[in-house]
Design a protein around this motif. Structure first.
Motif, PDB file in Angstrom:
ATOM      1  N   THR A  40     -11.448 -14.002  14.991  1.00  0.00           N
ATOM      2  CA  THR A  40     -12.381 -13.636  13.913  1.00  0.00           C
ATOM      3  C   THR A  40     -11.528 -12.508  12.935  1.00  0.00           C
ATOM      4  O   THR A  40     -11.691 -11.440  13.053  1.00  0.00           O
ATOM      5  CB  THR A  40     -13.536 -12.890  14.512  1.00  0.00           C
ATOM      6  N   PRO A  41     -10.520 -13.127  12.106  1.00  0.00           N
ATOM      7  CA  PRO A  41      -9.735 -12.191  11.309  1.00  0.00           C
ATOM      8  C   PRO A  41     -10.899 -11.501  10.135  1.00  0.00           C
ATOM      9  O   PRO A  41     -11.752 -12.036   9.831  1.00  0.00           O
ATOM     10  CB  PRO A  41      -9.141 -13.307  10.579  1.00  0.00           C
ATOM     11  N   PRO A  42     -10.293 -10.345   9.697  1.00  0.00           N
ATOM     12  CA  PRO A  42     -11.205  -9.652   8.724  1.00  0.00           C
ATOM     13  C   PRO A  42     -11.068 -10.470   7.454  1.00  0.00           C
ATOM     14  O   PRO A  42     -10.131 -11.305   7.295  1.00  0.00           O
ATOM     15  CB  PRO A  42     -10.217  -8.367   8.814  1.00  0.00           C
ATOM     16  N   SER A  43     -12.101 -10.393   6.769  1.00  0.00           N
ATOM     17  CA  SER A  43     -11.876 -10.675   5.272  1.00  0.00           C
ATOM     18  C   SER A  43     -10.998 -10.222   4.553  1.00  0.00           C
ATOM     19  O   SER A  43     -10.090  -9.113   4.949  1.00  0.00           O
ATOM     20  CB  SER A  43     -13.225 -10.675   4.691  1.00  0.00           C
ATOM     21  N   ARG A  44     -10.651 -10.729   3.450  1.00  0.00           N
ATOM     22  CA  ARG A  44      -9.718 -10.118   2.516  1.00  0.00           C
ATOM     23  C   ARG A  44     -10.144  -8.591   2.158  1.00  0.00           C
ATOM     24  O   ARG A  44      -9.382  -7.843   2.200  1.00  0.00           O
ATOM     25  CB  ARG A  44      -9.420 -10.911   1.352  1.00  0.00           C
ATOM     26  N   ALA A  45     -11.407  -8.554   1.793  1.00  0.00           N
ATOM     27  CA  ALA A  45     -11.738  -7.166   1.405  1.00  0.00           C
ATOM     28  C   ALA A  45     -11.803  -6.295   2.559  1.00  0.00           C
ATOM     29  O   ALA A  45     -11.425  -5.112   2.443  1.00  0.00           O
ATOM     30  CB  ALA A  45     -13.189  -7.277   1.011  1.00  0.00           C
ATOM     31  N   GLU A  46     -12.031  -6.684   3.939  1.00  0.00           N
ATOM     32  CA  GLU A  46     -11.860  -5.638   4.927  1.00  0.00           C
ATOM     33  C   GLU A  46     -10.492  -5.232   5.076  1.00  0.00           C
ATOM     34  O   GLU A  46     -10.205  -4.244   5.605  1.00  0.00           O
ATOM     35  CB  GLU A  46     -12.508  -6.342   6.279  1.00  0.00           C
ATOM     36  N   ASP A  49      -9.476  -2.845   2.610  1.00  0.00           N
ATOM     37  CA  ASP A  49     -10.276  -1.645   2.945  1.00  0.00           C
ATOM     38  C   ASP A  49      -9.413  -1.075   4.137  1.00  0.00           C
ATOM     39  O   ASP A  49      -9.064   0.363   4.075  1.00  0.00           O
ATOM     40  CB  ASP A  49     -11.614  -1.694   3.251  1.00  0.00           C
ATOM     41  N   LEU A  50      -9.040  -1.764   5.295  1.00  0.00           N
ATOM     42  CA  LEU A  50      -8.321  -0.858   6.264  1.00  0.00           C
ATOM     43  C   LEU A  50      -7.054  -0.486   5.932  1.00  0.00           C
ATOM     44  O   LEU A  50      -6.795   0.639   6.352  1.00  0.00           O
ATOM     45  CB  LEU A  50      -8.180  -2.266   7.388  1.00  0.00           C
ATOM     46  N   ILE A  51      -6.282  -1.279   5.200  1.00  0.00           N
ATOM     47  CA  ILE A  51      -4.960  -0.788   4.680  1.00  0.00           C
ATOM     48  C   ILE A  51      -5.009   0.502   3.851  1.00  0.00           C
ATOM     49  O   ILE A  51      -4.313   1.351   4.195  1.00  0.00           O
ATOM     50  CB  ILE A  51      -4.235  -1.875   3.877  1.00  0.00           C
ATOM     51  N   GLY A  52      -6.000   0.446   2.962  1.00  0.00           N
ATOM     52  CA  GLY A  52      -6.174   1.628   2.091  1.00  0.00           C
ATOM     53  C   GLY A  52      -6.644   2.792   3.014  1.00  0.00           C
ATOM     54  O   GLY A  52      -6.424   3.895   2.822  1.00  0.00           O
ATOM     55  N   ARG A  53      -7.666   2.564   4.040  1.00  0.00           N
ATOM     56  CA  ARG A  53      -8.027   3.739   4.760  1.00  0.00           C
ATOM     57  C   ARG A  53      -7.046   4.211   5.814  1.00  0.00           C
ATOM     58  O   ARG A  53      -6.992   5.659   5.953  1.00  0.00           O
ATOM     59  CB  ARG A  53      -9.328   3.272   5.671  1.00  0.00           C
ATOM     60  N   MET A  54      -6.029   3.318   6.103  1.00  0.00           N
ATOM     61  CA  MET A  54      -4.886   3.768   6.951  1.00  0.00           C
ATOM     62  C   MET A  54      -3.878   4.754   6.156  1.00  0.00           C
ATOM     63  O   MET A  54      -2.961   5.350   6.706  1.00  0.00           O
ATOM     64  CB  MET A  54      -4.066   2.697   7.629  1.00  0.00           C
ATOM     65  N   GLY A  55      -3.926   4.561   4.899  1.00  0.00           N
ATOM     66  CA  GLY A  55      -2.941   5.037   3.913  1.00  0.00           C
ATOM     67  C   GLY A  55      -1.589   4.644   3.765  1.00  0.00           C
ATOM     68  O   GLY A  55      -0.397   5.140   3.880  1.00  0.00           O
ATOM     69  N   ILE A  56      -1.616   3.128   4.133  1.00  0.00           N
ATOM     70  CA  ILE A  56       0.041   2.592   4.057  1.00  0.00           C
ATOM     71  C   ILE A  56       0.034   1.371   3.199  1.00  0.00           C
ATOM     72  O   ILE A  56      -1.134   1.097   2.876  1.00  0.00           O
ATOM     73  CB  ILE A  56       0.065   1.940   5.789  1.00  0.00           C
ATOM     74  N   ASP A  82      -0.414  -8.204  -2.794  1.00  0.00           N
ATOM     75  CA  ASP A  82      -1.495  -9.118  -2.747  1.00  0.00           C
ATOM     76  C   ASP A  82      -0.725 -10.169  -2.210  1.00  0.00           C
ATOM     77  O   ASP A  82      -1.303 -11.227  -1.556  1.00  0.00           O
ATOM     78  CB  ASP A  82      -1.916  -9.404  -4.418  1.00  0.00           C
ATOM     79  N   ALA A  83       0.538 -10.662  -2.399  1.00  0.00           N
ATOM     80  CA  ALA A  83       1.170 -11.801  -1.976  1.00  0.00           C
ATOM     81  C   ALA A  83       1.449 -11.497  -0.427  1.00  0.00           C
ATOM     82  O   ALA A  83       1.135 -12.482   0.487  1.00  0.00           O
ATOM     83  CB  ALA A  83       2.673 -12.067  -2.449  1.00  0.00           C
ATOM     84  N   LEU A  84       1.445 -10.539   0.121  1.00  0.00           N
ATOM     85  CA  LEU A  84       1.489 -10.119   1.590  1.00  0.00           C
ATOM     86  C   LEU A  84       0.111 -10.316   2.196  1.00  0.00           C
ATOM     87  O   LEU A  84      -0.057 -10.654   3.404  1.00  0.00           O
ATOM     88  CB  LEU A  84       2.256  -8.898   1.954  1.00  0.00           C
ATOM     89  N   ILE A  85      -0.799  -9.634   1.563  1.00  0.00           N
ATOM     90  CA  ILE A  85      -2.165  -9.896   2.108  1.00  0.00           C
ATOM     91  C   ILE A  85      -2.530 -11.476   2.016  1.00  0.00           C
ATOM     92  O   ILE A  85      -3.181 -11.681   3.034  1.00  0.00           O
ATOM     93  CB  ILE A  85      -3.213  -9.032   1.402  1.00  0.00           C
ATOM     94  N   ARG A  97      -1.019  -5.034  15.171  1.00  0.00           N
ATOM     95  CA  ARG A  97      -1.994  -4.699  15.950  1.00  0.00           C
ATOM     96  C   ARG A  97      -1.647  -3.511  17.082  1.00  0.00           C
ATOM     97  O   ARG A  97      -0.673  -3.276  17.396  1.00  0.00           O
ATOM     98  CB  ARG A  97      -2.836  -5.646  16.576  1.00  0.00           C
ATOM     99  N   PRO A  98      -2.628  -2.826  17.540  1.00  0.00           N
ATOM    100  CA  PRO A  98      -4.137  -2.780  17.328  1.00  0.00           C
ATOM    101  C   PRO A  98      -4.463  -2.036  16.181  1.00  0.00           C
ATOM    102  O   PRO A  98      -3.887  -0.773  16.108  1.00  0.00           O
ATOM    103  CB  PRO A  98      -4.569  -2.148  18.665  1.00  0.00           C
ATOM    104  N   ILE A  99      -5.528  -2.260  15.461  1.00  0.00           N
ATOM    105  CA  ILE A  99      -6.083  -1.236  14.396  1.00  0.00           C
ATOM    106  C   ILE A  99      -7.338  -0.599  15.085  1.00  0.00           C
ATOM    107  O   ILE A  99      -8.030  -1.442  15.422  1.00  0.00           O
ATOM    108  CB  ILE A  99      -6.261  -2.068  13.092  1.00  0.00           C
ATOM    109  N   VAL A 100      -7.464   0.799  14.887  1.00  0.00           N
ATOM    110  CA  VAL A 100      -8.637   1.184  15.633  1.00  0.00           C
ATOM    111  C   VAL A 100      -9.452   2.045  14.527  1.00  0.00           C
ATOM    112  O   VAL A 100      -8.672   2.718  13.682  1.00  0.00           O
ATOM    113  CB  VAL A 100      -8.394   2.098  16.667  1.00  0.00           C
ATOM    114  N   VAL A 101     -10.579   1.940  14.279  1.00  0.00           N
ATOM    115  CA  VAL A 101     -11.587   2.393  13.414  1.00  0.00           C
ATOM    116  C   VAL A 101     -12.421   3.551  14.115  1.00  0.00           C
ATOM    117  O   VAL A 101     -13.102   2.947  15.098  1.00  0.00           O
ATOM    118  CB  VAL A 101     -12.387   1.447  12.735  1.00  0.00           C
TER     119      VAL A 101
END
Length: 141
Positions: A40-46, A49-56, A82-85, A97-101
């Protein structure tokens, strides 16, 4: 163990670091939402958002080992975020992984004990990783 819907882990059960991180969360007394991101991969928007919230950067989240990283030429520094995403969306195995929220932040938990920095209850006592490495407890923090 209390259910903690505010804690999520993007998890790969085949990954030792991910299994250790999940075990540490559970040892803290929380039962996180477990997202097996390969199924169940995250959507592109998710993901953005995760990348931004991690500050990476997107590049910081790329996994090389055991992935099509080299075949896709992802080491090209000219590739945009964008290409990497796009590559991670097409091949979720490229998402490290793992990404923890948690309510305290979002973090790529490598090494697994990095999760202690964002757990509401980091006082898990001593923890022994699958490989036998001891993570000294953080009692009373």
């Amino acid at each position: 163990m209390s259910t903690s819907p505010e804690i999520s882990i993007y998890h790969n059960p085949a990954c030792g670091t991910s299994r250790n991180t999940l075990a540490m969360i559970r040892q803290s007394g929380a039962e996180p939402q477990v997202i097996e991101y390969l199924n169940t991969p995250p959507s592109r928007a998710e993901l953005v958002d995760l990348i931004g919230r991690m500050g990476i950067t997107a590049r910081d989240l790329l996994r090389r080992k055991g992935t099509p990283y080299d075949e896709l030429g992802l080491d090209d520094s000219a590739l945009s975020d964008d290409a990497l995403i796009d590559a991670m969306m097409a091949h979720p195995i490229l998402i490290n992984r793992p990404i923890v929220v948690t309510p305290l932040g979002v973090k790529l938990c490598r090494p697994s004990e990095a999760v202690l920095d964002i757990l509401p209850n980091p006082s898990i006592g001593d923890f022994t990783k699958e490989d036998g490495e001891l993570v000294p407890g953080r009692n009373g923090e």
